[in-house]
Design a protein around this motif. Structure first.
Motif, short mmCIF file in Angstrom:
data_model
loop_
_atom_site.label_atom_id
_atom_site.label_comp_id
_atom_site.label_asym_id
_atom_site.label_seq_id
_atom_site.Cartn_x
_atom_site.Cartn_y
_atom_site.Cartn_z
N LYS A 179 0.49 11.19 -10.92
CA LYS A 179 -0.53 11.57 -10.55
C LYS A 179 0.39 12.06 -8.54
O LYS A 179 -0.65 13.07 -8.27
N ASN A 180 1.08 11.46 -8.60
CA ASN A 180 1.90 11.20 -6.87
C ASN A 180 2.13 12.47 -6.89
O ASN A 180 2.29 13.32 -6.39
N LEU A 181 2.92 13.38 -7.73
CA LEU A 181 3.61 14.12 -7.97
C LEU A 181 2.62 15.19 -8.72
O LEU A 181 3.64 16.60 -8.94
N ARG A 204 -5.49 10.77 -3.38
CA ARG A 204 -4.52 9.35 -3.13
C ARG A 204 -5.48 8.14 -3.12
O ARG A 204 -5.10 7.19 -2.92
N GLU A 205 -6.38 8.39 -2.62
CA GLU A 205 -7.56 8.04 -3.35
C GLU A 205 -7.35 6.75 -4.85
O GLU A 205 -6.97 5.80 -4.99
N GLN A 218 5.56 17.98 -5.21
CA GLN A 218 5.84 17.26 -4.39
C GLN A 218 5.10 15.58 -4.19
O GLN A 218 3.79 15.48 -3.95
N PRO A 219 5.87 14.76 -3.40
CA PRO A 219 5.27 13.48 -3.29
C PRO A 219 3.57 13.51 -2.75
O PRO A 219 4.24 13.93 -1.41
N ILE A 220 2.76 13.53 -2.91
CA ILE A 220 1.91 13.09 -2.25
C ILE A 220 1.56 11.99 -0.99
O ILE A 220 1.62 12.15 0.12
N MET A 221 2.47 10.86 -1.97
CA MET A 221 2.61 9.49 -0.86
C MET A 221 3.78 8.85 -1.85
O MET A 221 4.23 9.31 -1.68
N GLN A 222 3.69 8.18 -0.37
CA GLN A 222 5.65 7.16 -0.11
C GLN A 222 4.66 6.22 -1.29
O GLN A 222 4.11 4.77 -0.32
N LEU A 223 4.75 5.59 -2.53
CA LEU A 223 4.84 4.12 -2.57
C LEU A 223 5.63 3.57 -2.49
O LEU A 223 6.79 3.72 -2.68
N THR A 231 1.41 -1.72 0.10
CA THR A 231 0.30 0.53 0.02
C THR A 231 1.12 1.28 -0.24
O THR A 231 2.38 1.14 0.46
N ALA A 232 0.37 2.01 -0.78
CA ALA A 232 0.80 3.50 -0.25
C ALA A 232 0.66 4.44 0.77
O ALA A 232 -0.26 4.09 0.85
N VAL A 233 1.56 5.00 1.45
CA VAL A 233 1.96 4.96 2.96
C VAL A 233 2.21 6.89 2.25
O VAL A 233 2.64 7.57 1.64
N PRO A 234 1.14 7.83 3.20
CA PRO A 234 0.72 9.40 3.41
C PRO A 234 2.27 9.64 3.86
O PRO A 234 2.41 9.99 4.78
N LEU A 235 2.68 11.02 2.90
CA LEU A 235 4.09 11.16 3.53
C LEU A 235 3.60 12.66 4.97
O LEU A 235 1.91 12.41 4.95
N PRO A 236 4.42 12.59 5.65
CA PRO A 236 4.46 13.18 6.77
C PRO A 236 3.90 14.76 6.90
O PRO A 236 4.82 15.34 6.10
#
Length: 174
Positions: free
Chosen positions: A132-134, A26-27, A138-143, A2-7
């Motif tokens: 989509k992540n970028l 994120r979805e 900046q990255p929304i989530m860590q893939l 799963t992708a994890v949200p960045l702090p």
């Protein structure tokens, strides 16, 4: 995987994305990650068990179920914006059922065509999900580390076709 949200910790600016935009992204990203995981699962199953033509027996039923799950993940990815909705019918037509005789024949008596389809789709979904992540700079989530275009290493060779199908293939071989 799963992708994890960045702090958190980024200061807000007038041009910063709104929380609902980030949640929607994120979805979409999670749908892309799930779709690639389903592609990998389907490919690994065919590499380990061979193509279960006709969907017969336990292995054939499993391959059919995994294929249907893969199509469901594709529809979800389209609904969440990873794919264009107009591309969904083409994608479903592009991804052949590994239990279908036509897929076997297109691969000239093996799964080569199926593997090529999986590889092309994986590459496309990884590109779209990464974009989509970028999208906000900046990255929304860590893939996850398993989220890549590299194909899994084959574990076994393909299973020989039934004699009747092999005779048919030999008859029409160029």
């Amino acid at each position: 995987a799963t992708a994890v949200p960045l702090p958190a910790g980024v200061k807000s600016t007038p041009m910063a994305p709104r929380p609902e935009e980030i949640s929607k992204s994120r979805e979409s990203i999670n749908a892309g990650v799930d779709f690639v995981a389903a592609l990998n699962k389907m490919e690994n199953m065919v590499r380990e068990q061979g193509m279960q033509l006709g969907g017969m027996g336990q292995k054939g039923a499993s391959q059919s179920a995994i294929y249907e799950d893969l199509l469901t993940k594709a529809r979800l990815a389209a609904q969440l914006g990873v794919l264009n909705k107009e591309d969904l019918p083409r994608l479903q037509a592009q991804l052949s059922d590994p239990t279908a005789l036509s897929t076997y024949i297109r691969g000239l008596g093996g799964p080569a065509a199926f593997y090529a389809q999986i590889g092309e789709l994986r590459s496309r979904i990884v590109d779209e999900t990464t974009r989509k992540n970028l999208q906000f700079g900046q990255p929304i989530m860590q893939l996850p580390s398993t989220f890549s275009v590299a194909a899994p290493i084959p574990r076994t060779t393909t299973v020989a076709p039934p004699p009747a199908i092999q005779n048919l293939l030999n008859k029409y071989k160029p």
